[in-house]
Motif scaffolding. Structure first.
Motif, short mmCIF file in Angstrom:
data_model
loop_
_atom_site.label_atom_id
_atom_site.label_comp_id
_atom_site.label_asym_id
_atom_site.label_seq_id
_atom_site.Cartn_x
_atom_site.Cartn_y
_atom_site.Cartn_z
N ALA A 179 44.43 33.73 37.92
CA ALA A 179 43.21 34.53 38.68
C ALA A 179 43.87 35.99 38.35
N PRO A 180 43.59 36.49 37.24
CA PRO A 180 44.22 38.06 37.06
C PRO A 180 43.19 38.86 37.88
N THR A 181 44.21 39.94 38.24
CA THR A 181 43.65 41.05 39.33
C THR A 181 42.62 41.76 38.39
N SER A 182 41.81 42.68 39.20
CA SER A 182 41.06 43.61 38.45
C SER A 182 41.31 44.92 37.74
N GLY A 183 42.73 44.71 37.56
CA GLY A 183 43.52 45.77 36.92
C GLY A 183 43.61 45.59 35.53
N PRO A 184 43.98 44.59 34.95
CA PRO A 184 44.19 44.44 33.55
C PRO A 184 42.98 43.88 32.93
N SER A 185 42.86 43.66 31.64
CA SER A 185 41.95 43.08 30.85
C SER A 185 42.59 41.93 30.11
N GLY A 186 41.62 41.08 29.43
CA GLY A 186 42.17 39.88 28.65
C GLY A 186 40.99 39.14 27.93
N SER A 187 41.15 38.00 27.47
CA SER A 187 40.17 37.34 26.79
C SER A 187 38.86 37.07 27.81
N TYR A 188 39.05 37.16 28.94
CA TYR A 188 37.94 36.69 29.79
C TYR A 188 36.99 38.30 30.26
N GLY A 189 37.42 39.46 29.69
CA GLY A 189 36.98 40.53 29.75
C GLY A 189 37.87 41.20 30.94
N GLY A 190 37.38 41.65 32.11
CA GLY A 190 38.13 42.30 33.00
C GLY A 190 37.82 43.69 33.11
N ASN A 191 38.96 44.39 33.27
CA ASN A 191 39.04 45.93 33.29
C ASN A 191 39.21 46.32 32.03
N LEU A 192 38.15 46.15 31.30
CA LEU A 192 38.00 46.89 29.89
C LEU A 192 38.29 48.31 29.89
N ASP A 193 37.61 48.95 30.61
CA ASP A 193 37.42 50.47 30.88
C ASP A 193 37.04 50.96 29.18
N TYR A 194 36.06 50.64 28.55
CA TYR A 194 35.69 50.60 27.38
C TYR A 194 34.33 51.64 27.71
N ASN A 195 34.40 52.82 27.16
CA ASN A 195 33.16 53.94 27.52
C ASN A 195 31.96 53.63 26.76
N LYS A 196 31.88 52.35 25.88
CA LYS A 196 30.80 52.33 25.28
C LYS A 196 29.99 51.03 25.90
N ILE A 197 30.43 50.66 27.28
CA ILE A 197 29.83 49.73 28.12
C ILE A 197 29.01 50.35 28.92
N GLY A 198 27.79 50.85 28.66
CA GLY A 198 26.84 51.40 29.42
C GLY A 198 25.55 51.10 29.17
N GLU A 199 24.64 51.61 29.93
CA GLU A 199 23.01 51.44 29.78
C GLU A 199 22.81 51.00 28.15
#
Length: 347
Positions: A179-199
């Motif tokens: 149950a990873p927190t919403s701080g990191p990312s991983g294979s499941y996605g998560g806090n990716l913080d990738y600026n191309k994930i937009g509309e």
């Protein structure tokens, strides 16, 4: 094999939800143990509103503790382990006229020699959030779609830029009881913080549990590559998305598709491993994608990456992305799969 994106585009969209799905409870872990917020069908348009990463809503009311509260989980009918969710963001819009960000680059972005002489991160105590002095406010013009630093004011530079709304957190419940927190990312996605994930972007996520259990949150009005200050311009968002189902996709980690590119993400928790490990993860996944979906020979995939690939830093101390322009890809055989049947939920 038909690409994930093509299946998404060809599948019929179902009617939208009659009203936005607004959680009464938010979560900070990508866990399969949380009660389901809503059950959705593949092709169904879903509308919701996200909090900012500090837990405030579009009216400035504190709804949850920091950091990165998540909307979800959304249970996708028919999704089983080994499948993939294809989440297309059909709308991502700022709905509040202010946001906030960090005041200084993260020390992890700088050399030790520079850190020794860097300015203090303290600006004004309680300016943005009680007890914090290292945050600064931004004004968001919803009509002009711009962001402007309210203070401090530079004597040399106008700190006003076009907004580029993005979603920092998007992921599914992690495998097993993790149950990873919403701080990191991983294979499941998560806090990716990738600026191309937009509309307009489609995010592909591996399914680890029945229903996929999708979570979203952490809207940014703008963020440079790498999230080098440790934040974007944090704010609330109106979000609409459509989820399609890709049976038997067996993804190793998250992928993204935009109008112009296919993108493999080497997604790993920040500070957990060297950035070049994220590069290797992204490169290996792109080889698999090109060979499996586009039926390239192994050697052709290697050389295409070598001479048309573009690497981007997703997070300064964590993940990397590898982008391939669509105009360099071979045509796909549309008859390889029936997208209507593929996206029909199991009884």
């Amino acid at each position: 094999m038909l690409s994930l994106a093509l299946a998404t585009l060809l599948s019929p969209a179902l009617p939208a939800q009659t009203a936005p799905i607004i959680p009464k409870t938010y979560y900070r872990t990508f866990s399969h143990a949380h009660p389901v917020l809503s059950r959705i069908k593949p092709g169904e348009a879903v509308s919701t509103r996200t909090l900012d990463s500090g837990g405030q809503d579009e009216k400035g009311v504190q709804r949850h503790e920091p950091y990165n509260p998540l909307n979800g989980p959304f249970f996708v009918e028919g999704a089983e382990p080994g499948d993939a969710l294809a989440v297309t963001i059909t709308k991502l819009a700022m709905n509040r006229d202010w946001g906030w960000s960090g005041f200084r680059l993260g020390l992890f972005s700088l050399t030790p020699e520079h850190v020794e002489h860097v300015y203090s991160s303290a600006y004004k105590l309680d300016l943005v959030r009680k007890g914090r002095s290292n945050l600064v406010p931004w004004d968001l013009d919803l009509k002009r779609k711009t962001v402007r630093l309210r203070e401090p004011v530079s004597k040399k530079l106008s700190m006003e830029f076009p907004a580029q709304p993005m979603l920092g957190c998007i992921g599914v419940a992690a495998a097993g009881d993790f149950a990873p927190t919403s701080g990191p990312s991983g294979s499941y996605g998560g806090n990716l913080d990738y600026n191309k994930i937009g509309e307009g972007a489609t995010v592909y996520l591996p399914v680890n549990h029945p229903g996929g259990l999708l979570f979203v949150g952490d809207g940014h009005a703008l963020q440079g590559d790498g999230e080098s200050t440790g934040t974007g311009i944090e704010t609330t968002m109106d979000l609409e998305f459509v989820v399609q189902l890709k049976k038997g996709a067996k993804l190793a980690g998250p992928r993204v598709e935009t109008a112009d590119e296919i993108i493999s993400i080497g997604s790993q928790a920040e500070f957990a491993s060297a950035l070049d490990n994220g590069l290797k993860m992204a490169t290996s996944d792109m080889v698999d994608w090109l060979v499996r979906d586009y039926q390239l020979e192994d050697w052709a995939a290697h050389l295409l990456i070598g001479y048309q690939g573009k690497y981007e830093v997703v997070t300064v101390a964590g993940s990397m992305a590898l982008c391939i322009p669509k105009k360099r890809l071979p045509a796909l055989k549309e008859t390889a799969v029936d997208p209507v049947k593929e996206n029909t939920a199991k009884p």
